[in-house]
Motif scaffolding. Sequence first.
Motif, PDB file in Angstrom:
ATOM      1  N   LEU A   8       0.818  -1.218   0.000  1.00  0.00           N
ATOM      2  CA  LEU A   8       0.000   0.000   0.000  1.00  0.00           C
ATOM      3  C   LEU A   8       0.849   1.265   0.000  1.00  0.00           C
ATOM      4  O   LEU A   8       0.403   2.319  -0.464  1.00  0.00           O
ATOM      5  CB  LEU A   8      -0.918   0.041   1.224  1.00  0.00           C
ATOM      6  N   THR A   9       2.059   1.174   0.533  1.00  0.00           N
ATOM      7  CA  THR A   9       2.913   2.350   0.627  1.00  0.00           C
ATOM      8  C   THR A   9       3.162   2.924  -0.763  1.00  0.00           C
ATOM      9  O   THR A   9       3.574   2.220  -1.672  1.00  0.00           O
ATOM     10  CB  THR A   9       4.249   2.009   1.316  1.00  0.00           C
ATOM     11  N   GLN A  40      -4.417   9.274  -3.438  1.00  0.00           N
ATOM     12  CA  GLN A  40      -4.290   8.880  -2.042  1.00  0.00           C
ATOM     13  C   GLN A  40      -2.884   8.348  -1.845  1.00  0.00           C
ATOM     14  O   GLN A  40      -2.362   7.630  -2.706  1.00  0.00           O
ATOM     15  CB  GLN A  40      -5.297   7.805  -1.672  1.00  0.00           C
ATOM     16  N   SER A  41      -2.307   8.706  -0.714  1.00  0.00           N
ATOM     17  CA  SER A  41      -0.956   8.245  -0.374  1.00  0.00           C
ATOM     18  C   SER A  41      -0.999   7.554   0.970  1.00  0.00           C
ATOM     19  O   SER A  41      -1.660   8.020   1.897  1.00  0.00           O
ATOM     20  CB  SER A  41       0.007   9.432  -0.305  1.00  0.00           C
ATOM     21  N   PHE A  42      -0.287   6.434   1.046  1.00  0.00           N
ATOM     22  CA  PHE A  42      -0.170   5.679   2.289  1.00  0.00           C
ATOM     23  C   PHE A  42       1.303   5.476   2.591  1.00  0.00           C
ATOM     24  O   PHE A  42       2.081   5.174   1.692  1.00  0.00           O
ATOM     25  CB  PHE A  42      -0.831   4.303   2.149  1.00  0.00           C
ATOM     26  N   ILE A  49      -1.695   8.931   6.048  1.00  0.00           N
ATOM     27  CA  ILE A  49      -2.533   8.907   4.852  1.00  0.00           C
ATOM     28  C   ILE A  49      -2.762  10.340   4.396  1.00  0.00           C
ATOM     29  O   ILE A  49      -2.907  11.245   5.224  1.00  0.00           O
ATOM     30  CB  ILE A  49      -3.885   8.205   5.131  1.00  0.00           C
ATOM     31  N   PHE A  67      -3.697   6.259   9.715  1.00  0.00           N
ATOM     32  CA  PHE A  67      -4.528   5.075   9.508  1.00  0.00           C
ATOM     33  C   PHE A  67      -4.091   3.947  10.418  1.00  0.00           C
ATOM     34  O   PHE A  67      -3.005   3.942  10.973  1.00  0.00           O
ATOM     35  CB  PHE A  67      -4.545   4.649   8.029  1.00  0.00           C
ATOM     36  N   TRP A  69      -4.242  -0.449  10.474  1.00  0.00           N
ATOM     37  CA  TRP A  69      -4.318  -1.553   9.527  1.00  0.00           C
ATOM     38  C   TRP A  69      -4.702  -2.828  10.241  1.00  0.00           C
ATOM     39  O   TRP A  69      -4.119  -3.190  11.264  1.00  0.00           O
ATOM     40  CB  TRP A  69      -2.979  -1.728   8.829  1.00  0.00           C
ATOM     41  N   LEU A  76      -8.231  -0.955   6.149  1.00  0.00           N
ATOM     42  CA  LEU A  76      -7.521   0.262   6.521  1.00  0.00           C
ATOM     43  C   LEU A  76      -8.546   1.271   7.024  1.00  0.00           C
ATOM     44  O   LEU A  76      -9.401   1.726   6.267  1.00  0.00           O
ATOM     45  CB  LEU A  76      -6.775   0.811   5.304  1.00  0.00           C
ATOM     46  N   PHE A  78      -9.189   4.994   8.780  1.00  0.00           N
ATOM     47  CA  PHE A  78      -8.407   6.227   8.783  1.00  0.00           C
ATOM     48  C   PHE A  78      -9.144   7.384   9.436  1.00  0.00           C
ATOM     49  O   PHE A  78     -10.368   7.394   9.543  1.00  0.00           O
ATOM     50  CB  PHE A  78      -7.988   6.601   7.358  1.00  0.00           C
TER      51      PHE A  78
END
Length: 177
Positions: A8-9, A40-42, A49, A67, A69, A76, A78
Amino acid sequence: GEGYLENLTGNWRLVFTTGEKKTQEAIQRKINYVPIKAVQSFDAATMAITNGVYLGDTAVLKFEGEFRWNDDRRKLEFDFYKIFAFNNDLTGILPEFIRDGAGLKREGLEYKRQPFFTFFLARDGLLVGRGKTTDNREQKLQPDPIFQSHHTKPHHTKHPYPGGGGGVALWMDEAKV
């Protein structure tokens, strides 16, 4: 869910959404292309996030938060704490009712329905997930066989959390769009 968090990163550009059946009927389409730059950034290392709408490389509107997990459910959850417009932090200057309406988390205000995504696929520059539903029913989700991979396995996940979009979304690695 093993390997999902690490996958997800990154920065993910929203490409397609389905919306729930009610939304599909209202717009008379099942799949919607997202023509704007929505990213969207994780960051799994910091559990941060961001969610933004961009004009070129400039964030017109951006939210930042944290977020949590759940590896077993690939879920996820958030909270957004800050809101920016054109890279200016508006969080402290907006009235509470506007911050609340934008979904910002604050001390003393609990969500009625925690926002979240459940992911079906997170690899090879693709991310497929589903948000929470807009009604009060429990929803059983099972990934379509097309999304089966070494990172996914068929199962049912119940989501008793109403509110939000509830549709399936497809994101692509921002570097590959």
